[in-house]
Structure formats: structure tokens, C-alpha cells
Enzyme design. Structure first.
Site, PDB file in Angstrom:
ATOM      1  N   HIS A  78       0.814  -1.221   0.000  1.00 24.72           N
ATOM      2  CA  HIS A  78       0.000   0.000   0.000  1.00 24.72           C
ATOM      3  C   HIS A  78       0.846   1.269   0.000  1.00 24.72           C
ATOM      4  O   HIS A  78       0.309   2.369  -0.131  1.00 24.72           O
ATOM      5  CB  HIS A  78      -0.988  -0.008   1.173  1.00 24.72           C
ATOM      6  CG  HIS A  78      -0.387   0.274   2.520  1.00 24.72           C
ATOM      7  ND1 HIS A  78       0.013  -0.719   3.388  1.00 24.72           N
ATOM      8  CD2 HIS A  78      -0.131   1.443   3.156  1.00 24.72           C
ATOM      9  CE1 HIS A  78       0.478  -0.176   4.507  1.00 24.72           C
ATOM     10  NE2 HIS A  78       0.401   1.139   4.387  1.00 24.72           N
TER      11      HIS A  78
ATOM     12  N   ASP B 134       0.070  -7.605   1.496  1.00 27.77           N
ATOM     13  CA  ASP B 134       0.598  -6.250   1.615  1.00 27.77           C
ATOM     14  C   ASP B 134       2.123  -6.243   1.667  1.00 27.77           C
ATOM     15  O   ASP B 134       2.725  -5.937   2.699  1.00 27.77           O
ATOM     16  CB  ASP B 134       0.003  -5.576   2.860  1.00 27.77           C
ATOM     17  CG  ASP B 134       0.177  -4.059   2.839  1.00 27.77           C
ATOM     18  OD1 ASP B 134       0.616  -3.528   1.806  1.00 27.77           O
ATOM     19  OD2 ASP B 134      -0.129  -3.413   3.864  1.00 27.77           O
TER      20      ASP B 134
ATOM     21  N   GLN C  34       1.188   5.928  11.979  1.00 26.41           N
ATOM     22  CA  GLN C  34       1.285   6.472  10.630  1.00 26.41           C
ATOM     23  C   GLN C  34       2.727   6.879  10.304  1.00 26.41           C
ATOM     24  O   GLN C  34       3.387   7.550  11.085  1.00 26.41           O
ATOM     25  CB  GLN C  34       0.364   7.687  10.482  1.00 26.41           C
ATOM     26  CG  GLN C  34      -1.055   7.313  10.079  1.00 26.41           C
ATOM     27  CD  GLN C  34      -1.742   6.418  11.094  1.00 26.41           C
ATOM     28  OE1 GLN C  34      -1.886   6.800  12.242  1.00 26.41           O
ATOM     29  NE2 GLN C  34      -2.161   5.244  10.685  1.00 26.41           N
ATOM     30  N   GLY C  35       3.201   6.427   9.148  1.00 30.84           N
ATOM     31  CA  GLY C  35       4.578   6.663   8.734  1.00 30.84           C
ATOM     32  C   GLY C  35       5.488   5.481   8.969  1.00 30.84           C
ATOM     33  O   GLY C  35       6.622   5.458   8.499  1.00 30.84           O
ATOM     34  N   ASP C  36       4.992   4.473   9.702  1.00 32.67           N
ATOM     35  CA  ASP C  36       5.787   3.266   9.935  1.00 32.67           C
ATOM     36  C   ASP C  36       5.478   2.168   8.931  1.00 32.67           C
ATOM     37  O   ASP C  36       6.151   1.129   8.911  1.00 32.67           O
ATOM     38  CB  ASP C  36       5.546   2.732  11.348  1.00 32.67           C
ATOM     39  CG  ASP C  36       6.136   3.629  12.421  1.00 32.67           C
ATOM     40  OD1 ASP C  36       7.224   4.177  12.192  1.00 32.67           O
ATOM     41  OD2 ASP C  36       5.514   3.788  13.483  1.00 32.67           O
ATOM     42  N   SER C  37       4.467   2.364   8.091  1.00 32.56           N
ATOM     43  CA  SER C  37       4.086   1.370   7.091  1.00 32.56           C
ATOM     44  C   SER C  37       5.286   0.871   6.308  1.00 32.56           C
ATOM     45  O   SER C  37       6.165   1.647   5.925  1.00 32.56           O
ATOM     46  CB  SER C  37       3.082   1.961   6.100  1.00 32.56           C
ATOM     47  OG  SER C  37       1.775   1.877   6.581  1.00 32.56           O
TER      48      SER C  37
END
Length: 268
Positions: free
Chosen positions: A82, A127, A214-217
Site C-alpha cells: 500500500h 501487503d 502512521q509513517g511506519d508502514s
């Protein structure tokens, strides 16, 4: 209701990337500008985490679209599907490696050349993605598990993501320890949205407080193998909010895709 409509993916919106970039400029007033870890007391911590030491996780990579990743090979980064828009030639991504401080003059920056998003990815499961780099980065890679033997226990997560739900991106790499959450418990938390064969959950169910955000994906979830070496078991994928009680982080189960990833890397 689709997963994307209900749950927050742990990547960063493009607008947030611009704000994060601003917050990383010298002198900006932001939690991202806490002093580098050098024995002093750290400031704001990443959802229950602490600053990582320089060189502690040399395989960690920050990607310019606002995601994390790990060196699968010295010229290939493993991240989340993603985080990318599809497969094919792509020179728009910059990988930053070799530092915990994204402003460090020692940072290694390499452009992408190609991207391979997991075949069949539709926003639910599968993913994972690979990013081919223009040149190898001479740093240790992170081995991926090939079976489920390490898919339990306590895991380490690391990234430059937000320190709290809705927070900004960070300048310094942070780490945290999250315990395995079994399949029945995760199914109770997320119902049919959770895909047991393709995903693995981790977090403190009773109290929350420790999680990726958020931002660690795309960043790795890893642990020590029987020989004491790091092995990647997960890829940061999604969750409901960040560090909420009863809502663990959900990670791509690397053992389910290790053969597919290896074959894709050979063709990239």
C-alpha cells in the site's frame, strides 16, 4: 465496508509528507526535533518506544513517500504494497539508509529504478512490495523467515513514524517491543477484516500504549532467531488508530509470502 474505509493504513498522506519535511528542518518546533540519543533523557517517544542507537538496525530504510522498509538485498528494499502505486519502472522514490537521524550528513540516499507490488494486491492482504535501487547499499540486510516458527513471542518494530495517533513524522529512528497476539484474539478485535493466513497481530491488548503508527508502514517487525540473529516476521500494514487498547497492530505475515518475495526479487 472495505478495510481502507474503516481502518487507517500506516502510511502517510502526501500532504502530511510535506508537513513532515517541514518539521524536519533545523529549528522547526516539532517532536521530530528531539535531541539525538546520546545518553540524555529522550523527549517524546514513539507510541511507547525509545530512540534506536546508531547502527543498531543497519537494515532499516526510510522511503521518500512516507514509509519504511528493510534491505532485503543490498539493492532491494522490502516494504508494504500500500506504500506504492503499482509495478513497473519507477525513479521517483528515494531510499535513505545508514542513519538513525534523517538529517545526518552520513545518510546514504539512493533512487529507485523499479517497483514490484505484490501480484493480486487489492487493498486486503498481500501487503508487500519490492523496490529496486539504482545501486547497492553496502549495509547488512535483514533475513526473512521462511516458515512460521518465529511467528510468536516478543517482536521488535522500528520506524520514523508518528509518536502518537495523528502525530507528525519523526527525525530520529525509534524502536519498541510488541508481544504476539494470537489469531482468535485478533479476529475478535477485527472480525473478518483480519486475514489470519496472510497477517499477524502484535500489541498489548489490555492497555495498548505500544504500537507502530502512521509513517511506519512497510517497516519490518522482527525478532531474534535461534542463533541470535535478527529475522523479519512481519511488515507494518494497518490497524485501527495507534496503540489503542484492544486494537493491536496488524502486520503482513512474511512467512506466508517468503517464496513469492524471493522469486519476485530474482526477477526484479
Amino acid at each position: 465496508m472495505t478495510r481502507s474505509a474503516r481502518f487507517l493504513k500506516r502510511s502517510v498522506a502526501l500532504g502530511a509528507i510535506a508537513l513532515a519535511a517541514l518539521s524536519l528542518q533545523p529549528g522547526a518546533a516539532s517532536a521530530a526535533t528531539e535531541p539525538a540519543p546520546s545518553g540524555g533523557t529522550p523527549g517524546t517517544r514513539v507510541v511507547g518506544g525509545v530512540p534506536a542507537a546508531q547502527g543498531e538496525f543497519p537494515f532499516m530504510v526510510r522511503l521518500s513517500m512516507g514509509c519504511g522498509g528493510a534491505l532485503y538485498r543490498q539493492d532491494i528494499v522490502l516494504t508494504a504494497a500500500h506504500c506504492v502505486s503499482g509495478s513497473g519502472n519507477n525513479t521517483s522514490i528515494t531510499a535513505t539508509a545508514g542513519v538513525v537521524d534523517l538529517q545526518s550528513s552520513g545518510a546514504i540516499k539512493v533512487k529507485s529504478t523499479k517497483v514490484l507490488q505484490a501480484p493480486g494486491y487489492d487493498g486486503n492482504g498481500k501487503d508487500w512490495a519490492l523496490i529496486k535501487l539504482a545501486r547497492p547499499i553496502n549495509l547488512p540486510t535483514l533475513r526473512t523467515t521462511t516458515d512460521g516458527r518465529y511467528d510468536q513471542g516478543d517482536f521488535t518494530v522500528a520506524g520514523w513514524g508518528a509518536t502518537r495517533e495523528g502525530g507528525g513524522q519523526q527525525r530520529y529512528l525509534r524502536k519498541a517491543t510488541v508481544p504476539f497476539v494470537d489469531t482468535p484474539t485478533c479476529q475478535q478485535a477485527y472480525g473478518s477484516t483480519y486475514i489470519p493466513g496472510e497477517e499477524i497481530c502484535a500489541g498489548i491488548m489490555s492497555t495498548g500504549g505500544v504500537d507502530t503508527c502512521q509513517g511506519d508502514s512497510g517497516g519490518p517487525m522482527f525478532r531474534k532467531d535461534d542463533a541470535g540473529a535478527w529475522v523479519q516476521v512481519g511488515i507494518t500494514s494497518w490497524g485501527e488508530g495507534c496503540a489503542r487498547p484492544g486494537k493491536p497492530g496488524v502486520y503482513t505475515r512474511v512467512s506466508a509470502f517468503s517464496q513469492d518475495i524471493a522469486e519476485a526479487a530474482d526477477q526484479l
